[in-house]
Enzyme design. Structure first.
Site, PDB file in Angstrom:
ATOM      1  CB  CYS A 184      -0.941   0.003   1.203  1.00 32.05           C
ATOM      2  SG  CYS A 184      -2.056  -1.421   1.231  1.00 32.05           S
ATOM      3  CG  HIS A 225      -3.061   3.247   2.460  1.00 36.88           C
ATOM      4  ND1 HIS A 225      -3.583   2.864   1.246  1.00 36.88           N
ATOM      5  CD2 HIS A 225      -3.197   2.165   3.289  1.00 36.88           C
ATOM      6  CE1 HIS A 225      -4.009   1.612   1.334  1.00 36.88           C
ATOM      7  NE2 HIS A 225      -3.789   1.179   2.552  1.00 36.88           N
ATOM      8  CG  ASN A 229      -6.676  -0.797   1.622  1.00 33.08           C
ATOM      9  OD1 ASN A 229      -6.012  -0.461   0.660  1.00 33.08           O
ATOM     10  ND2 ASN A 229      -6.128  -1.270   2.727  1.00 33.08           N
TER      11      ASN A 229
END
Length: 328
Positions: free
Chosen positions: A111, A255, A285
């Site tokens: 990520c 993020h 996500n």
């Protein structure tokens, strides 16, 4: 010498899956998901491949940057969910948009991938090894999510975003790190080697030996504790290198893993939530695509202004984390 984001683009699957859709096959509810994550819906691929999403995002980024494919000197793709083991997602996506000879490579920092890729691009630009670099972040998280695990399957979505970057005299600074003690906390095993010569089982570490190849497992509580510490640390360390105080930042683009993580990190920094771009409620996500997708959205909405000091901050499997401060 710094860098300038010349243009951005994004691509999301058309299929939108809300929280209620999960109630038919796992024990969960819209209230349970929303309260714990902040997510209301996410996009899930219904046939579009990871590199195809990346290619569409790249086309938009090139158009937005008024840049032809021939002007791109390098392509860096970030993904943990490539369609092929080889060739790279970068090669497949670049070919789709008409890039023929530029070097292409994939970067896997989970990520945090976009922040890492931006830093790699800056090094090439700073040494005059390239003039324009295309960064593509594309993910099909539905490929590796275990849809029998109610604690993790509701968190993730699919999508892609891309940016074109070039050199400039604007502010740029970065700070990258890993906490390797947590390397097994988010884990997805590759398929085993089935060859006629193998007689023994593979000697996987005890922490991951039980995992089913191809599916991701996550120690949610441990990751939460790591993230709420890693995000503010990365912002503070990067701002320190850039000669700024965190309160001097105009916008923070984190993020998008969990709304509670973002809010807790902002409290640690003493910064108001109004400075933070949050879109997790719409997309969940999307791993490395979260941050560039936010950039694309904000640019289109006119939320980024010349001279704005922006901090991009990510964390992910590895455990990787890091931040970049740049001037828009």
């Amino acid at each position: 010498m710094g860098i300038s984001i010349l243009g951005a683009g994004c691509c999301l699957p058309q299929q939108e899956v809300d929280n209620h859709a999960f109630e038919s096959f796992i024990e969960t509810s819209d209230e349970w998901i929303t309260t714990r994550t902040g997510i209301h819906c996410r996009r899930i691929s219904d046939g579009i491949l990871t590199y195809q999403m990346g290619a569409e995002a790249a086309r938009q980024a090139l158009e937005n940057a008024n840049t032809s494919p021939e002007e791109i000197d390098m392509v860096i793709a970030t993904t943990v969910t490539a369609d092929a083991t080889t060739p790279s997602l970068a090669c497949l996506a670049a070919a789709e948009v008409g890039i023929h000879t530029a070097p292409c490579m994939d970067l896997n920092a989970a990520c945090t991938g976009f922040v890492y890729a931006l830093d790699v691009a800056e090094k090439y630009l700073r040494t005059d090894s390239a003039k324009k670099i295309l960064i593509i972040s594309a993910e099909m998280m539905s490929r590796i999510v275990n849809f029998k695990d109610r604690s993790s399957c509701v968190l993730f979505g699919d999508g892609a975003a891309a940016v074109v970057v070039g050199p400039s005299d604007k502010l740029y600074q970065s700070w990258l790190a890993c906490n390797l003690d947590g390397r097994y906390k988010i884990f997805s095993k590759a398929t085993n080697s089935e060859n006629p010569f193998r007689q023994n089982d593979f000697d996987w570490p005890e922490e991951v030996a039980h995992m089913q190849p191809g599916l991701m497992e996550m120690a949610g509580n441990d990751v939460y504790r790591f993230a709420t510490q890693a995000m503010p640390e990365a912002v503070q360390r990067c701002c320190e290198k850039a000669g700024l105080a965190p309160e001097q930042l105009d916008r923070i683009i984190p993020h998008q893993a969990n709304l509670r993580i973002i809010r807790t990190a902002m409290k640690h920094l003493g910064l108001p939530e109004e400075k933070v771009h949050i879109n997790i409620q719409h997309y969940g996500n999307i791993s490395s695509a979260c941050i560039p997708l936010s950039l694309c959205e904000m640019q289109r909405a006119g939320e980024l202004h010349p001279g704005d000091k922006i901090c991009l901050v990510g964390f992910g499997s590895g455990l990787t984390y890091g931040a970049a401060v740049l001037e828009w």
